[in-house]
Design a protein around this motif. Structure first.
Motif, PDB file in Angstrom:
ATOM      1  N   GLN A  90      36.019  87.771  34.247  1.00 51.42           N
ATOM      2  CA  GLN A  90      34.843  88.073  32.996  1.00 51.42           C
ATOM      3  C   GLN A  90      33.720  86.750  33.168  1.00 51.42           C
ATOM      4  OE1 GLN A  90      36.816  84.606  30.761  1.00 51.42           O
ATOM      5  NE2 GLN A  90      34.663  83.896  29.404  1.00 51.42           N
ATOM      6  N   THR A  94      30.392  89.718  32.749  1.00 50.88           N
ATOM      7  CA  THR A  94      29.127  89.208  31.946  1.00 50.88           C
ATOM      8  C   THR A  94      27.959  88.891  32.269  1.00 50.88           C
ATOM      9  OG1 THR A  94      31.310  88.269  30.111  1.00 50.88           O
ATOM     10  CG2 THR A  94      28.938  87.252  29.929  1.00 50.88           C
ATOM     11  N   VAL A 152      32.939  78.596  25.753  1.00 45.52           N
ATOM     12  CA  VAL A 152      30.951  78.889  26.166  1.00 45.52           C
ATOM     13  C   VAL A 152      31.064  78.162  27.289  1.00 45.52           C
ATOM     14  CG1 VAL A 152      28.362  78.951  25.074  1.00 45.52           C
ATOM     15  CG2 VAL A 152      30.498  79.433  23.452  1.00 45.52           C
ATOM     16  N   THR A 155      31.965  79.049  30.224  1.00 44.49           N
ATOM     17  CA  THR A 155      31.428  80.247  30.644  1.00 44.49           C
ATOM     18  C   THR A 155      30.183  80.019  31.419  1.00 44.49           C
ATOM     19  OG1 THR A 155      32.914  81.528  29.403  1.00 44.49           O
ATOM     20  CG2 THR A 155      31.075  83.346  30.626  1.00 44.49           C
ATOM     21  N   ALA A 325      25.219  89.470  26.827  1.00 43.19           N
ATOM     22  CA  ALA A 325      26.409  89.044  26.999  1.00 43.19           C
ATOM     23  C   ALA A 325      27.196  89.153  25.841  1.00 43.19           C
ATOM     24  CB  ALA A 325      25.801  87.489  26.428  1.00 43.19           C
ATOM     25  N   TYR A 326      27.100  89.691  24.572  1.00 44.29           N
ATOM     26  CA  TYR A 326      27.785  90.080  23.520  1.00 44.29           C
ATOM     27  C   TYR A 326      29.140  91.032  24.292  1.00 44.29           C
ATOM     28  CZ  TYR A 326      30.200  90.797  19.196  1.00 44.29           C
ATOM     29  OH  TYR A 326      31.286  91.462  18.161  1.00 44.29           O
ATOM     30  N   ALA A 329      30.986  90.470  27.075  1.00 43.91           N
ATOM     31  CA  ALA A 329      31.856  88.662  26.648  1.00 43.91           C
ATOM     32  C   ALA A 329      33.010  90.062  26.120  1.00 43.91           C
ATOM     33  CB  ALA A 329      31.294  87.870  25.868  1.00 43.91           C
ATOM     34  N   THR A 332      35.813  91.693  28.577  1.00 45.50           N
ATOM     35  CA  THR A 332      36.904  91.579  28.975  1.00 45.50           C
ATOM     36  C   THR A 332      37.770  90.951  28.460  1.00 45.50           C
ATOM     37  OG1 THR A 332      34.735  89.474  29.444  1.00 45.50           O
ATOM     38  CG2 THR A 332      34.798  91.095  31.011  1.00 45.50           C
ATOM     39  N   SER A 334      36.717  88.256  26.600  1.00 41.64           N
ATOM     40  CA  SER A 334      36.109  86.897  26.080  1.00 41.64           C
ATOM     41  C   SER A 334      36.794  86.553  24.087  1.00 41.64           C
ATOM     42  CB  SER A 334      35.274  86.288  25.795  1.00 41.64           C
ATOM     43  OG  SER A 334      34.700  86.576  27.650  1.00 41.64           O
ATOM     44  N   VAL A 338      32.809  83.428  22.651  1.00 36.17           N
ATOM     45  CA  VAL A 338      31.987  83.408  23.596  1.00 36.17           C
ATOM     46  C   VAL A 338      31.013  84.575  23.438  1.00 36.17           C
ATOM     47  CG1 VAL A 338      32.036  84.162  25.909  1.00 36.17           C
ATOM     48  CG2 VAL A 338      33.663  82.218  25.477  1.00 36.17           C
ATOM     49  N   ARG A 339      31.615  85.854  21.971  1.00 35.19           N
ATOM     50  CA  ARG A 339      30.753  86.535  21.924  1.00 35.19           C
ATOM     51  C   ARG A 339      30.385  86.230  21.445  1.00 35.19           C
ATOM     52  NH1 ARG A 339      36.299  88.836  21.353  1.00 35.19           N
ATOM     53  NH2 ARG A 339      36.274  89.009  19.078  1.00 35.19           N
ATOM     54  N   LEU A 342      27.286  82.782  23.475  1.00 40.48           N
ATOM     55  CA  LEU A 342      26.677  82.893  24.419  1.00 40.48           C
ATOM     56  C   LEU A 342      25.778  83.282  24.792  1.00 40.48           C
ATOM     57  CD1 LEU A 342      27.861  82.053  27.493  1.00 40.48           C
ATOM     58  CD2 LEU A 342      28.357  84.568  27.615  1.00 40.48           C
TER      59      LEU A 342
END
Length: 415
Positions: A90, A94, A152, A155, A325-326, A329, A332, A334, A338-339, A342
């Motif tokens: 992940q 990311t 978050v 990660t 980042a979206y 995430a 993977t 996430s 996080v999506r 982050l």
């Protein structure tokens, strides 16, 4: 006598920054925002307390590299392999998607603009190479101060180390190819790759020796002495190699990260916690000094002189960071936080961007001075404006993710 006066200037500047941080924290904002504003106000472009004689001095640059190395300890001691294994691919995926996504978005946007305005297209890739870098110190200072914890935060911390590697790798590859295109004295790509990974090699090797030594120490004092001595050794190797390079490009924060990552995975939790209990105030002091060094060279007048390129750069970079980042995430699988959030913690940029800009300008100033002026003016203005916005947005990202003060709650329940 001049050196003593300059040291006094530095200590007074740190005291002012700490006071500004305390003041702004009363407004429910991160202390780092106060440090950044104080740095700009006492820097060479305003009150000139932290002036060029301090910032450009060899002793300060050496001390600053040590501060960066020390600050790197905070990141490395969080990169415990047995914990990172739980995240699987992940974090790596990311990191790659948010970095390369930013590079592609910014390069595409500026490539289109420069194609329409007859500016060399290679300059767009230099903008992209500078844009993908993230300055970890601001977001991590929010983590440290507001005691964030959750998906978050977990990660972001390892990403800070990986992002530096990916950012440096892409940027220096771009510089190598542009240099080969516009100059007869191009930088060989193998040399570029070596210099990008060299700080990690130095820190990792010193960290391995340190880990072996720490496995045989009997007291907390001897453990701390061994760690500090070897940290100085790893920084000293970095200084020696930097002195042999035409431009000192080694990343000392990455040396500190690699150093602490390796030895942290070789010792048990108890001695590691003992080291960090003593080092946390030192890391906090180092963090203020690092932020001051980022902020002092920033000219707040550039806020009023910022042009359309600066606005485009800030917006394109933010879109690249968030969407990259979206996407990483999402693929993977996430957590939703996080999506969604982050990307906001990845917006800080100034220190790394200014270092990269200085290198880009040195490459362009001879063969393409007009391009050097364009990239320098745009990034310098963006650094001032983006950093103030980015720290606020990083704090909001953690807040929206519901991670503020979670580490305090965990510590409290454990107690």
């Amino acid at each position: 006598m001049d050196i003593l006066f300059d040291v006094f200037r530095l200590l007074a500047s740190i005291a002012i920054a700490l006071a500004a941080g305390k003041l702004i924290s009363k407004l429910k904002l991160p202390s780092i925002l106060g440090w950044l504003i104080a740095g700009m106000m006492i820097g060479p472009h305003a009150l000139n307390l932290l002036n060029s004689s301090v910032l450009d001095s060899r002793w300060f640059q050496t001390l600053e590299s040590l501060f960066e190395c020390t600050f790197g300890l905070m990141i490395g001691t969080e990169l415990i392999w047995k914990e990172m294994k739980k995240a699987g691919p992940q974090i790596l995926v990311t990191t790659v998607t948010e970095s390369l996504g930013t590079f592609l978005v910014v390069s595409l946007v500026f490539g289109t603009i420069f194609w329409l305005t007859d500016i060399p297209i290679y300059l767009a890739f230099m903008f992209g190479g500078i844009a993908l870098a993230t300055a970890p110190a601001p977001s991590l200072s929010v983590v440290n101060e507001l005691k964030t914890d959750g998906p978050v935060t977990k990660t972001l911390i390892p990403m800070a180390a990986l992002d530096d590697l990916v950012g440096a790798l892409v940027f220096f590859l771009v510089i190598a190819f542009v240099s080969a295109h516009i100059s007869s004295a191009g930088i060989p790509v193998p040399v570029v790759l070596f210099l990008v990974f060299l700080p990690a090699i130095i820190g990792g090797a010193a960290g391995f020796v340190t880990g072996k030594m720490l496995q045989h120490t009997k007291t907390q004092t001897s453990t701390l002495i061994v760690m500090l001595a070897m940290l100085l050794v790893s920084a000293g190797i970095g200084f020696a190699i930097n002195s042999m390079l035409p431009t000192p490009v080694l990343n000392f924060m990455l040396i500190g990260m690699s150093f602490s990552t390796v030895f942290s995975n070789m010792i048990t939790e108890e001695p590691l916690n003992g080291i960090m209990k003593v080092m946390n105030p030192v890391i906090g002091f180092s963090m203020v000094a690092v932020i001051l060094n980022l902020a002092a060279p920033l000219d707040y007048h550039l806020i009023f002189n910022a042009g359309i390129y600066t606005a485009i750069y800030i917006i394109a970079r933010a879109i690249g960071k968030y969407t990259g980042a979206y996407f990483g995430a999402a693929v993977t699988h996430s957590p939703a936080s996080v999506r969604k959030y982050l990307g906001f913690t990845l917006l800080p940029h100034s220190g790394v961007s200014l270092v990269f800009t200085g290198i880009a300008v040195s490459v362009l100033s001879g063969p393409a001075p007009e391009c050097a002026a364009l990239i320098q003016g745009t990034i310098a203005a963006a650094a001032v404006i983006n950093e103030i916005i980015a720290v606020f947005m990083a704090k909001k990202g953690f807040e929206w993710a519901g991670e503020l003060h979670k580490a305090e709650a965990v510590g409290g329940s454990a107690a």
